[in-house]
Design an enzyme around this catalytic site. Structure first.
Site, short mmCIF file in Angstrom:
data_model
loop_
_atom_site.label_atom_id
_atom_site.label_comp_id
_atom_site.label_asym_id
_atom_site.label_seq_id
_atom_site.Cartn_x
_atom_site.Cartn_y
_atom_site.Cartn_z
N GLY A 39 31.84 41.28 39.20
CA GLY A 39 31.17 41.61 40.45
C GLY A 39 31.07 43.11 40.69
O GLY A 39 30.03 43.62 41.11
N CYS A 40 32.13 43.82 40.40
CA CYS A 40 32.15 45.27 40.62
C CYS A 40 31.24 45.99 39.63
O CYS A 40 30.57 46.97 39.99
CB CYS A 40 33.58 45.80 40.53
SG CYS A 40 34.65 45.09 41.79
N THR A 41 31.17 45.49 38.40
CA THR A 41 30.27 46.07 37.41
C THR A 41 28.82 45.83 37.81
O THR A 41 27.99 46.75 37.75
CB THR A 41 30.56 45.48 36.02
OG1 THR A 41 31.92 45.79 35.67
CG2 THR A 41 29.63 46.06 34.96
#
Length: 146
Positions: free
Chosen positions: A44-46
């Site tokens: 998700g953060c990527t």
């Protein structure tokens, strides 16, 4: 959690991915997207970072700077920026002071949240529930990008 109309926190100093000390106050007079995220190199953060990367020119044209903040180390940020060629600043909030000041800290964990800060250092918009897949579109609509 900071809401629309609140003043953005002052006196926050964090190291960027190169180890340089960055004072958020130095950005006063500019529009900022300050987004908090849980961890480098997670799906998700990527995705969220890549979405910002893919639309960076639209933000640049509007004079809007993007700053990502997590509790990851400077080294982790440096590797993350290098791996995905992230063209904006990531700040290391290892002590979670910035996350606490903004309201992105819950039960000791950094939550995925975003604040849009105007030139007068006020919160224009706060996003408490952020979806990595849909958030970039919410921001594009708010800023009328493209």
């Amino acid at each position: 959690m900071l809401k629309e109309g609140d003043n953005a926190p002052k006196n926050i100093e964090l190291n960027d991915q190169e180890g340089n000390l960055i004072k958020l106050d130095d950005f006063k007079g500019e529009k900022l997207v300050v987004y908090f995220y849980p961890k480098d190199n997670t799906p998700g953060c990527t995705l969220e970072a890549k979405n910002f990367k893919d639309s960076i020119e639209d933000y640049n044209k509007k004079g809007i700077k993007i700053i990502g903040i997590s509790a990851d180390s400077v080294k982790s940020h440096k590797n993350f920026v290098s791996k995905y060629e992230i063209p904006f600043t990531l700040l290391s909030d290892s002590e979670k002071k910035a996350a606490k000041s903004f309201g992105a800290l819950e039960q000791g964990k950094v939550k995925r949240r975003t604040w849009l800060i105007n030139e007068n250092w006020q919160i224009e918009k706060a996003f408490e529930k952020v979806s990595p897949t849909k958030h970039i579109q919410e921001l594009a609509e708010f800023y009328q990008l493209k």
